[in-house]
Enzyme design. Sequence first.
Site, mmCIF file in Angstrom:
data_model
loop_
_atom_site.group_PDB
_atom_site.id
_atom_site.type_symbol
_atom_site.label_atom_id
_atom_site.label_comp_id
_atom_site.label_asym_id
_atom_site.label_seq_id
_atom_site.Cartn_x
_atom_site.Cartn_y
_atom_site.Cartn_z
ATOM 1 N N ASP A 75 -0.771 -2.266 5.678
ATOM 2 C CA ASP A 75 -0.961 -3.584 5.084
ATOM 3 C C ASP A 75 -0.024 -4.592 5.723
ATOM 4 O OD1 ASP A 75 -1.759 -5.643 3.455
ATOM 5 O OD2 ASP A 75 -0.559 -5.011 1.734
ATOM 6 N N ASP A 277 -4.506 -10.442 7.393
ATOM 7 C CA ASP A 277 -4.125 -9.389 6.450
ATOM 8 C C ASP A 277 -4.965 -8.140 6.650
ATOM 9 O OD1 ASP A 277 -3.329 -7.859 4.312
ATOM 10 O OD2 ASP A 277 -3.982 -9.257 2.773
#
Length: 488
Positions: A75, A277
């Site tokens: 992430d 992201d």
Amino acid sequence: MKASPLAAAGVALASTAQAQVVQFDIQKRDGPNLRDLGRRAATINGVLSNQQIQGGYFLNVEVGTPPQNITLQLDTGSSDVWVPSSSADICTQVSQRNPGCTFGSFDSDKSTSLRTVGKDEFDITYVDNSFSKGDYIQDDFHIGGVTVSNLTMGLGLDSSIANGLIGVGYINDEASLSTIRSTYPNLPVVLQQEKLINTVAYSLWLNDLDASAGSILFGGIDTEKYQGDLTKINIQRADNSNVFTEFAVELFEVQATSPSGTDTLSTSVDSLVAVLDSGTTLTYLPQDMAEQAWKEVGASFNEEFGLAVVPCSIRNVNGHFSFTFAGADGPKINVTMAELALDLFSGGPQPKFSSGPNQGQSVCEFGIQNTTGSPFLLGDTFLRSAFVVYDLVNNEIAIAPTNFNSTKTNVVAFASSGAPIPSATSAPNQSKSGPSSGTGGMSAASGFQDSDNAAPYTSAFSGPGAIIVGMTIGYTLLGGAIFGAGWL
């Protein structure tokens, strides 16, 4: 970080390392099939598994002494490494709706090297209110043949998320800021402190939607994994802040191109800043811009499931969406329709439209969804089409069109701490001038589908997939952590 809405496939991982570069390769499998991590010398290069249905990319790691194998989601939208505790309810209370911690969990009682350094001080909450809470611990962390001793991590004792994460963002976005009001050296920083890489930077190559391999490369770039030139753009600070917390960049323009022509999507947002992201499966644009994208491709927003859907056959349409960054002269990334239609669940037949203009066709999730406010997120449906370098020292992103399915490699390490991104030049005339107002027409829309279907429509779903979609749609909205001074 935002996760996918849908049921998980499996994971297979391998990785390599070089002096001053550490790489972890990305591999995709339909079922759990983990491999041991290997090692090379010069950078750190690691293997990510593409979970196409659940969404996200995963790394196989080992934690503790003796090592316990756990698969964690990569992430770039958060900054903490955390692992689910084997005693957490989400791991122990298995049911039809909760398969448990199938990617692994951590039994802290079995590790002789563990130290608790923050009792009840780990507390992270994501955009959709999913969360993980527990302790901050320090323990050995093995990844890609590299061992980091005493890495600070969260131990999820109470969690609504069944898999842990490897957050590789800025330390100013760590969950510790919401509890102990201080930061700690996270994984990218520790790799540099241990002299495994020269600077706090890495590059990401996710490859295409159906790819079996991709990689994250700490400390360097791979010139064989992109086309054309790498262009640097500035990372934007959070509003009213002097610190960098997210990989937020100016999204100058979004265009839809089909054989009929090119349309520029407009928005009322004055200055459109989007976060790159990897922990977000889809791409989330402002409401007005997303609705125009749906009209281009004939997507319908389904109220029951809360997302826009398209017939899966749209993958074969000769069209793409272009994303331009940091001004009219900035880098441009094209995302084809083949990358923007995602299956709703794994295994068995897909649900079908039972009425409307696409009756009988399989239903897919559209890779561009809507949000009514920030954060606007460029997730995996965008990132697969881009080679992205994240430079956390110079606060820059370098980006170029990806070289899909490249079998060659040419790794170039950053020369030193704070050295510029290799082979990259700065985008000219960078400015936060905001997105274009658009042309006002939709001439390109007829090239994406039959013109009769160019407006959103409402269709019912049929088939066994409809039930599974309803059960799993909650996975869609994980998103970035909502603490600290970040965009999120």
